[in-house]
Design an enzyme around this catalytic site. Structure first.
Site, mmCIF file in Angstrom:
data_model
loop_
_atom_site.group_PDB
_atom_site.id
_atom_site.type_symbol
_atom_site.label_atom_id
_atom_site.label_comp_id
_atom_site.label_asym_id
_atom_site.label_seq_id
_atom_site.Cartn_x
_atom_site.Cartn_y
_atom_site.Cartn_z
ATOM 1 N N LYS A 80 -65.869 -27.434 -36.264
ATOM 2 C CA LYS A 80 -66.956 -27.716 -37.208
ATOM 3 C C LYS A 80 -67.549 -26.395 -37.701
ATOM 4 O O LYS A 80 -67.757 -25.468 -36.907
ATOM 5 C CB LYS A 80 -68.022 -28.555 -36.508
ATOM 6 N N SER A 155 -73.146 -35.669 -38.985
ATOM 7 C CA SER A 155 -72.787 -34.585 -39.863
ATOM 8 C C SER A 155 -71.365 -34.058 -39.671
ATOM 9 O O SER A 155 -70.814 -33.427 -40.564
ATOM 10 C CB SER A 155 -73.759 -33.427 -39.663
ATOM 11 N N SER A 179 -74.241 -36.679 -34.340
ATOM 12 C CA SER A 179 -73.227 -36.138 -35.251
ATOM 13 C C SER A 179 -71.829 -35.969 -34.689
ATOM 14 O O SER A 179 -70.903 -35.654 -35.437
ATOM 15 C CB SER A 179 -73.691 -34.804 -35.811
HETATM 16 N N1 GLN Z 1 -77.847 -37.819 -38.636
HETATM 17 C C1 GLN Z 1 -78.817 -37.107 -37.854
HETATM 18 C C2 GLN Z 1 -79.603 -36.192 -38.741
HETATM 19 O O1 GLN Z 1 -79.434 -36.261 -39.903
HETATM 20 C C3 GLN Z 1 -78.135 -36.362 -36.741
HETATM 21 C C4 GLN Z 1 -77.493 -35.120 -37.145
HETATM 22 C C5 GLN Z 1 -76.823 -34.375 -36.033
HETATM 23 O O2 GLN Z 1 -76.590 -34.900 -34.948
HETATM 24 N N2 GLN Z 1 -76.544 -33.108 -36.298
HETATM 25 O O3 GLN Z 1 -80.408 -35.425 -38.326
#
Ligand code: GLN
Length: 491
Positions: A80, A155, A179
Site C-alpha cells: 500500500k 482505503s 481499511s
Molecule cells: N474508512 C475509514 C475512514 O475513512 C477507515 C480508514 C482506514 O482504516 N484507514 O477513516
C-alpha cells in the site's frame, strides 16, 4: 504449464525452494499479469519492474549458493502506498506527495525485503487512507475485479484488488478504521488487522497515530499468517510498538485448518445483527456461524452496548489526530510546493500548496479535527470521544471474560457501485460500522470470505483480545476449511 499467478504464497515459496521454478519466473509472471489487467483494475500506482526483478534475482542467487531461505522467499508482494519505500515513489494517494521518493524504507518494507519477498510496487488507496472505496485517491479509483463497475473497498482497495485480480499473492495494507478488513470483505480476500503495536508504524505515513495498524492481506488465511509473522514484532523505532514476540499465528492457522474448534467459545455481537446490514450479508454470516458450530465451537450472543457510539467517536478522534499529523505537509519539507515565486510569504505558499495538494475528504477531516480540538469545544467533542473509547474498550474486556472471540459480518453491505456513495460522506462512513470498534480498543481482527450475496463476496469478521492474534487465525482457518476460498471471475 502451471499459471504461477493462481498459486498461494505457500505454493510459490515451495516451488522456489525446490528449484521447480525461480523467483525471477514467478516475478515475471506477476509483472505480465499486471501488464495484462491493471489498466482495467488500477490496483497499482507504481510498478517497480526493475526493483522486483533485481530482488528476485538475488533470491535465486542466494538459493543457488545454498543459503537457507525463509518461508516466503521469492514470493511477490504489493505494498500500500502509505508505507515509505527507499527510492520508490510514495504518494499516500495524494497530490501533495506526488513525486516524493523517500530516503528510507519503512520497517514493514525492510522486513519484507529481509524475508526474501519481492516487492512488485505500490498500491492505490484513498488519499491519506481516508475513505472506504478508493474513490478518494487523487489518481483515480481502483475497480473491484468481481465487477469493475464496483468499488474494491478502501482505503486499501489497491492491495485487495491486486489479490483478487491475481496480480499479487500477498499484499500489505493499513487499518485505522477498517481499511484492511473492509477491502478484504468486498473483494473476497483475507485481511488481518494485527493488535495495535504488534506491527511497526515506522515509515507509515500517519493518519491517526493511536489507531493506524499495518497488516497482511492474502487469498488464504495461512498466507496471511505467514506474512503477519514476517512483518510483525517489536520495533524500537516505533514508540508504541509492543516489546513482545509475534503470537504464533502460523501454528494457529495450521491448527485451525484441521477444522476442529472444540472448546472455543464465540460471541455474536448483538448490536451488529439488527438493522444496518443487508439481508444477504446477514444470511451468509449466520450460515457461516452455523458452520463454525458444526466444527465444535460454542456460539452465544454478547451485548456490547457502547459499540453503537464507535462510529461518531472515531469520526472525532481520527480527524483530530489527522489535523495534527497533516500539519507537516506545508510545502516546505516534502512533495508539492505551489506559488513560490519569490514574492509570496511563507503563509501564502503554505496555504496555496495545501489548497492544491489536498482533496476534499482530507480537507473535511482536517476541518472537523481542528474544530474538535479547538479551545471551548475540546471537552465537548474530543474529550467526550475519548471517554466513549474507554467504554468501548470495557465492552471488549468484559466480552472477552465470557468468550474467546467475537464474531460479526465485516461490513454491512457488499461492494457498491462506483459513484453511489461519494455525494454523502456519512453513507461512505457507514462501511466501517462493524470494523471501527476494534480499532478504538486496539485488538486484532480478521476478515475471511464467507460466501456470496447477489454474486458478490461477503466477509466474516473475527475479533480477538489484544495480543491474541493467534486465536483469530485459528477460527479464521477453521472457517476457511468449512466454506472454502472464493474464486473471482476471470477478468
Ligand atoms: N474508512 C475509514 C475512514 O475513512 C477507515 C480508514 C482506514 O482504516 N484507514 O477513516
Amino acid at each position: 504449464m502451471t499459471d504461477l499467478t493462481k498459486l498461494t504464497a505457500v505454493e510459490i515459496a515451495g516451488l522456489v525452494a525446490s528449484g521447480e521454478t525461480s523467483a525471477v519466473e514467478v516475478t515475471q509472471a506477476h509483472l505480465d499479469r499486471i501488464g495484462a489487467v491493471d489498466d482495467r483494475v488500477h490496483a497499482f500506482l507504481h510498478v517497480d519492474t526493475e526493483g522486483a526483478l533485481a530482488a528476485a534475482r538475488s533470491v535465486d542467487e542466494r538459493r543457488a549458493a545454498g543459503e537457507e531461505l525463509g518461508p516466503l522467499a521469492g514470493v511477490p508482494v504489493a505494498v500500500k502506498d502509505v508505507l515509505t519505500t527507499k527510492g520508490v515513489p510514495t504518494t499516500v494517494g495524494s497530490k501533495i506527495l506526488e513525486g516524493w521518493r523517500p530516503p528510507y524504507d519503512s520497517t514493514i518494507v525492510e522486513r519484507l525485503r529481509a524475508a526474501g519477498t519481492v516487492m512488485l510496487g505500490k498500491t492505490n488507496m484513498d488519499e491519506f487512507a481516508m475513505g472506504s472505496s478508493t474513490e478518494y485517491s487523487a489518481y483515480g479509483p481502483t475497480r473491484n475485479p468481481w465487477d469493475t463497475d464496483r468499488i474494491p473497498g478502501g482505503s486499501g482497495g489497491g492491495s485487495a484488488a491486486a489479490l483478487a485480480a491475481y496480480e499479487a499473492p500477498l499484499s500489505i495494507g493499513s487499518d485505522t478504521g477498517g481499511s484492511i478488513r473492509q477491502p478484504g470483505a468486498v473483494t473476497g480476500t483475507v485481511g488481518a488487522k494485527p493488535t495495535y503495536g504488534g506491527t511497526s508504524r515506522y515509515g507509515l505515513v500517519a493518519f491517526s497515530s493511536s489507531l493506524d495498524t499495518p497488516g497482511p492481506c492474502a487469498r488464504t488465511v495461512l498466507d496471511a499468517a505467514l506474512l503477519h509473522e514476517a512483518i510483525g514484532g517489536h520495533d524500537p523505532r516505533d514508540s508504541t510498538s509492543i516489546p513482545a514476540p509475534v503470537p504464533d499465528v502460523v501454528a494457529a492457522a495450521r491448527r485451525g485448518a484441521t477444522g476442529d474448534l472444540t472448546g472455543v467459545k464465540l460471541g455474536v455481537v448483538t448490536e451488529f445483527t439488527g438493522e444496518g446490514a443487508e439481508p444477504g450479508v446477514m444470511a451468509a454470516f449466520r450460515e457461516s456461524a452455523e458452520a463454525l458450530a458444526k466444527l465444535g465451537a460454542e456460539i452465544v450472543e454478547i451485548s456490547c452496548p457502547h459499540f453503537k457510539y464507535a462510529l461518531p467517536a472515531y469520526y472525532l478522534i481520527a480527524p483530530s489526530e489527522c489535523s495534527s499529523n497533516l500539519a507537516r505537509f506545508d510545502g516546505v519539507r516534502f512533495g508539492l510546493r505551489v506559488g513560490d515565486d519569490g514574492n509570496r510569504s511563507l503563509e501564502e505558499v503554505m496555504s496555496m500548496t495545501r489548497e492544491a495538494g489536498f482533496g476534499p475528504e482530507v480537507k473535511r477531516r482536517i476541518m472537523i479535527g481542528t474544530y474538535a480540538l479547538s479551545s471551548g469545544y475540546y471537552d465537548a467533542y474530543y474529550g467526550q470521544a475519548q471517554k466513549v473509547r474507554t467504554l468501548i474498550t470495557r465492552d471488549f474486556t468484559s466480552a472477552f471474560e465470557q468468550v474467546d472471540a467475537l464474531i460479526s459480518p465485516t461490513t454491512p453491505f457488499v461492494a457498491f457501485p462506483i459513484g453511489s456513495r461519494t455525494a454523502d460522506p456519512y453513507q461512505m462512513y457507514l462501511a466501517d460500522l462493524f470494523t471501527i470498534p476494534t480499532n478504538l480498543y486496539g485488538g486484532p481482527a480478521i476478515s475471511v470470505p464467507c460466501g456470496l450475496s447477489e454474486g458478490l463476496p461477503v466477509g466474516f469478521q473475527i475479533m480477538a483480545p489484544t495480543m491474541a492474534d493467534d486465536r483469530m487465525y485459528r477460527v479464521a482457518a477453521a472457517l476457511e476449511s468449512a466454506v472454502g476460498t472464493l474464486t473471482p471471475p476471470t477478468l
